[in-house]
Design a protein around this motif. Structure first.
Motif, PDB file in Angstrom:
ATOM      1  N   VAL A 351      50.339  31.295  36.459  1.00  0.00           N
ATOM      2  CA  VAL A 351      50.773  32.683  36.635  1.00  0.00           C
ATOM      3  C   VAL A 351      49.571  33.621  36.604  1.00  0.00           C
ATOM      4  CG1 VAL A 351      52.288  34.510  35.775  1.00  0.00           C
ATOM      5  CG2 VAL A 351      52.957  32.109  35.512  1.00  0.00           C
ATOM      6  N   PRO A 352      49.474  34.536  37.566  1.00  0.00           N
ATOM      7  CA  PRO A 352      48.361  35.497  37.540  1.00  0.00           C
ATOM      8  C   PRO A 352      48.430  36.399  36.317  1.00  0.00           C
ATOM      9  CG  PRO A 352      49.976  36.095  39.227  1.00  0.00           C
ATOM     10  CD  PRO A 352      50.353  34.747  38.731  1.00  0.00           C
ATOM     11  N   GLY A 353      47.281  36.657  35.736  1.00  0.00           N
ATOM     12  CA  GLY A 353      47.246  37.515  34.554  1.00  0.00           C
ATOM     13  C   GLY A 353      47.752  38.910  34.814  1.00  0.00           C
ATOM     14  N   SER A 354      47.634  39.369  36.056  1.00  0.00           N
ATOM     15  CA  SER A 354      48.099  40.722  36.391  1.00  0.00           C
ATOM     16  C   SER A 354      49.596  40.877  36.227  1.00  0.00           C
ATOM     17  CB  SER A 354      47.696  41.058  37.837  1.00  0.00           C
ATOM     18  OG  SER A 354      48.209  40.088  38.741  1.00  0.00           O
ATOM     19  N   ALA A 355      50.345  39.762  36.173  1.00  0.00           N
ATOM     20  CA  ALA A 355      51.789  39.838  35.945  1.00  0.00           C
ATOM     21  C   ALA A 355      52.110  40.378  34.557  1.00  0.00           C
ATOM     22  CB  ALA A 355      52.425  38.458  36.111  1.00  0.00           C
ATOM     23  N   PHE A 356      51.121  40.351  33.654  1.00  0.00           N
ATOM     24  CA  PHE A 356      51.337  40.758  32.270  1.00  0.00           C
ATOM     25  C   PHE A 356      50.689  42.106  31.948  1.00  0.00           C
ATOM     26  CE2 PHE A 356      51.223  36.170  32.713  1.00  0.00           C
ATOM     27  CZ  PHE A 356      52.465  35.818  32.209  1.00  0.00           C
TER      28      PHE A 356
END
Length: 389
Positions: A351-356
């Motif tokens: 999962v891309p960190g930008s999702a958080f």
């Protein structure tokens, strides 16, 4: 012709779809894909817990419970809070059984946040906090954390973010996606900032049983003067491998809990009865199962951390939950590009960190709630991918 865009609520329009599910769904369409994207234990719910649910069905215990939940389950939850945190809650007025921890968070935000009021959210953090705040009419205020500070909320950052509109602080530790935890001393420093305010704290304890350091995890409500301003949220999903049972709880002062229960009452009625009987058994007899699963996660944690560092990826050592959050900045790719290319070329989903949150950019989240066989194969494929870069 119906104009659906005009029909939709403005609050719904601003909510973005989950960045976790997009990669999970894409991997599901690939027969040979390995998905390390969803935070779900790979263990089956322990047998004695499943048996308690089955027996409740066989006995015909399929009716509504109290809005608050089965009295016996609430008593068990209150006893668990005393055992783990030395916190005393009245099982009749201060313990609410919910449909997972997410419902408890949703109900709490809706109960205390008015339109335009601010909710402080340390980031990177779980994807539900911001949309639930937006759906309640509140304003999410991200508090960035960084690997150099072990992804912990600092008193200075908290103090600088507080305004007259601040209503809630979410404390998501142990943290998803970083695996960060906060010590008693660090939480005491946060409590000192809040002590003379009227800010409510939502302490998300869903991973509290999954910590790996030598120190006992500390719940924020344990600290002097913090119980009366804290709603403690927890559940069965992660600790007892009961994600599909959808069972959680909220603990807090009765003056707040009766209003949180009103929202639950009209939106849900009561948590699933079968799951509640299983939950009673989980708390009564599940400690050894939790210990076993935690020890297995710890083995996987140490393996994955070593592999990622050996590949050349800088990685903060997580002390809780079941995620690692390596930096991928050295690749020159954004987190979205990294995940897209890894999935397409090697059929490994992370999962891309930008999702958080924006402060998660430059990282990816990898769950180690999967078997060692899956982790080994995923690491082999990731190593091949990195070599192509």
């Amino acid at each position: 012709m119906v104009d659906y865009e005009q029909l939709l609520s403005d609050r719904v329009k601003i909510v973005k779809p989950s960045g976790i599910r997009r990669f999970f769904d894409a991997a599901a369409a690939m027969p040979d894909a390995i998905s390390l994207g969803v935070g779900e234990p790979d263990f089956e719910t322990p047998w004695q817990i499943r048996r308690a649910g089955i027996q409740s069905l066989e006995k015909g215990q399929t009716f509504y419970t109290s809005n608050w939940g089965l009295a016996e389950l609430r008593s068990q939850i209150a006893a668990l809070a005393r055992r783990k945190y030395q916190l005393c809650y009245d099982a009749n007025t201060e313990v609410l059984v919910t449909v997972g921890g997410s419902e408890a968070i949703d109900n709490t935000i809706r109960a205390v946040v008015s339109a335009g009021e601010e909710v402080l959210i340390p980031e990177p953090s779980f994807v539900c906090y911001t949309p639930l705040t937006q759906l309640a009419g509140g304003v999410p205020v991200p508090l960035p954390t960084v690997a150099e500070e072990q992804f912990k909320l600092t008193p200075a950052r908290l103090r600088a973010a507080i305004t007259p509109k601040t209503k809630v602080l979410i404390l998501p530790y142990p943290n998803n996606p970083t695996g960060a935890v906060m010590t008693r001393d660090e939480l005491e420093a946060i409590a000192a900032v809040l002590r003379d305010t009227n800010i409510i704290v939502i302490s998300d304890e869903i991973y509290c049983s999954l910590t790996y350091g030598p120190e006992r995890h500390v719940c924020f409500a344990e600290l002097p003067g913090m119980r009366e301003r804290t709603i403690v949220v927890d559940g069965f999903s992660k600790s007892y491998a009961m994600t599909g049972w959808r069972l959680g709880w909220a603990l807090g002062p009765k003056e707040l809990m009766r209003h949180i229960c009103k929202i639950h009452q009209f939106g849900i009625m009561s948590a699933p009865t079968t799951a509640q009987f299983a939950g009673i058994e989980a708390i009564r007899t599940g400690d050894d199962d939790v210990d076993h699963m935690r020890s297995q996660y710890d083995i996987r944690r140490r393996y994955l951390l070593g592999e990622l560092r050996d590949m050349g990826l800088s990685c903060f050592e997580p002390q809780g939950a079941f995620y690692v959050f390596p930096s991928i900045r050295s690749t020159g790719l954004s987190s979205e590009d990294f995940c897209e290319r890894l999935l397409q070329s090697q059929q490994v989903a992370v999962v891309p960190g930008s999702a958080f949150g924006a402060s998660g950019e430059g990282h990816v989240r990898i769950s180690y709630s999967y078997s060692m066989n899956h982790l080994r194969e995923a690491c082999t494929r990731m190593r091949s991918f990195l070599q192509t870069l």
